[in-house]
Design an enzyme around this catalytic site. Sequence first.
Site, short mmCIF file in Angstrom:
data_model
loop_
_atom_site.label_atom_id
_atom_site.label_comp_id
_atom_site.label_asym_id
_atom_site.label_seq_id
_atom_site.Cartn_x
_atom_site.Cartn_y
_atom_site.Cartn_z
CG ASN A 115 -14.38 103.79 6.58
OD1 ASN A 115 -14.94 104.14 5.50
ND2 ASN A 115 -13.92 102.69 6.81
CG HIS A 161 -65.56 106.22 18.16
ND1 HIS A 161 -64.98 105.13 18.17
CD2 HIS A 161 -65.72 106.50 19.43
CE1 HIS A 161 -64.73 104.76 19.50
NE2 HIS A 161 -65.09 105.72 20.14
CB SER A 282 -60.94 120.79 -10.90
OG SER A 282 -61.19 120.07 -11.80
CE LYS A 288 -63.31 119.46 -6.02
NZ LYS A 288 -63.01 118.24 -6.48
CD GLU A 295 -56.48 116.68 -1.25
OE1 GLU A 295 -56.67 115.84 -1.85
OE2 GLU A 295 -57.02 117.95 -1.46
CE1 TYR A 322 -18.89 103.60 5.38
CE2 TYR A 322 -17.93 102.12 4.01
CZ TYR A 322 -18.57 103.26 4.13
OH TYR A 322 -19.26 103.97 3.07
N1 ARG Z 1 -18.94 107.63 0.09
C1 ARG Z 1 -18.64 106.75 1.20
C2 ARG Z 1 -20.06 106.84 2.05
O1 ARG Z 1 -20.86 107.67 1.88
C3 ARG Z 1 -17.60 107.28 2.05
C4 ARG Z 1 -16.90 106.35 2.96
C5 ARG Z 1 -16.23 105.39 2.01
N2 ARG Z 1 -15.42 104.41 2.54
C6 ARG Z 1 -14.93 103.36 2.04
N3 ARG Z 1 -14.20 102.69 2.74
N4 ARG Z 1 -15.29 103.01 0.69
O2 ARG Z 1 -20.15 106.04 2.95
#
Ligand code: ARG
Length: 463
Positions: A115, A161, A282, A288, A295, A322
């Site tokens: 995490n 405009h 084109s 063209k 674009e 997380y």
């Molecule tokens: N692949 C996960 C992500 O991109 C990594 C972290 C995963 N953590 C967990 N506790 N599953 O966030």
Amino acid sequence: MATMQDNQTWSGRFNEPVAELVKRYTASVDFDKRLALFDIQGSLAHAEMLAGCGIISAQDLKDIRRGLGQIESEVVSGDFVWQLDLEDVHLNIEKRLTTLVGDAGKRLHTGRSRNDQVATDIRLYLRSAIDDITLLLKGLQTALLDLAQHHTHTIMPGFTHLQVAQPVSFAHHLMAYFEMCQRDVERFCDARRRVNRLPLGAAALAGTSYPIKREMVAELLGFEAVCQNSLDAVSDRDFAIEFTAAAALTMTHLSRLSEELILWMNPRFGFIDIADRFCTGSSIMPQKKNPDVPELVRGKTGRVNGNLVALLTLMKGQPLAYNKDNQEDKEPLFDTVDTLTQTLRIYADMMRGITVKPEAMRRAALQGYATATDLADYLVKKGLPFRDAHETVAVAVRSAEQRGVDLAELKLEELQEFSDQITDDVFGVLTLEGSLAARNHTGGTAPQQVEAAIARARKLLAS
Ligand code: ARG
């Protein structure tokens, strides 16, 4: 019972292997492998700190360095074998490290979680992307200046405009985009300060029980500070959202310029030509020449706006800390970086490949009574209240329109029918050059002012 092979990462906790479909659904390695070098960089700093704090041995650190060094060359050469079974970039690298150096590899994850690891990787990635993008933006700004430099006396109609409003110089028009790009650069630099904080040490969510030194890792990785709250550090992606918002604005600016290039290249305007290498033809209409690049820039702006909405939506329902939702931050982020960097790379070159057609611009500026405001201002300077002057000129324009001529083409006696305040000095203000020269203040279109703006801009870029 699951074998180690079936569910090797989590092993002991599970009674059956992860279903094949689920494995594919939850794996991110196909896209997050592009974080590999940042992951290695983060791991090296983490290991350095673990050894420095006596949490792993000096020998472990040596082994980890050697292993990660080899993995780095495998990644760079393309020899690294990525395994979907190992879910993501982090587990792939860790597993390979353990294969290469044994127990030291297994010790690397001490005091760390994926995490805080992934949050660190994205920040390192984004910081480097921001540095590339600001350089590219400055390249585009230089291209705008180089073009503007030659056109402080090239007069075109300014529009409101999309109707002819008042004459401006082409340089002045280009410098408007310089300003937009400058704010874009500032936004990225500002966002960078918040990107450049270290999450590592937050571990899974609550911090870690090892005697770590987060500041040391921050310093090794060039982060300006450490994230101050572990729950926040692993979970929020506001820095990525902020970056994408800045990218969406940059694309929006480029999309506006693209829209203008497309209009200007249309023969009904005929103000510019775009070099052939940025256009295509084109398959059916031999005559063209299409402005494909502008674009596509306009079209790709929609993509980046979509990425911004995706990231905002990804975040809005997440409780601390997380959640796996966050794995979905990568593709919109990578796509935003790719789209913006590719666009900027092409754009500076395209601006250098533009041929300007000053006569067509001038012809257009002479149509549509672009100097009507100048006549009104002239009358005000002779003592008329502005509203009366406005009305007088409106009548004069209608009359000129009926005769099919421009205001400057009316004879003095004809102009005097509208106001006896008009004398022969009026023709000085009715010319395009007179109109430009009169707007002689900071931010105005007078050639002298635009030259000063270009000089200021050059200085800014050099600083
Ligand atoms: N692949 C996960 C992500 O991109 C990594 C972290 C995963 N953590 C967990 N506790 N599953 O966030």
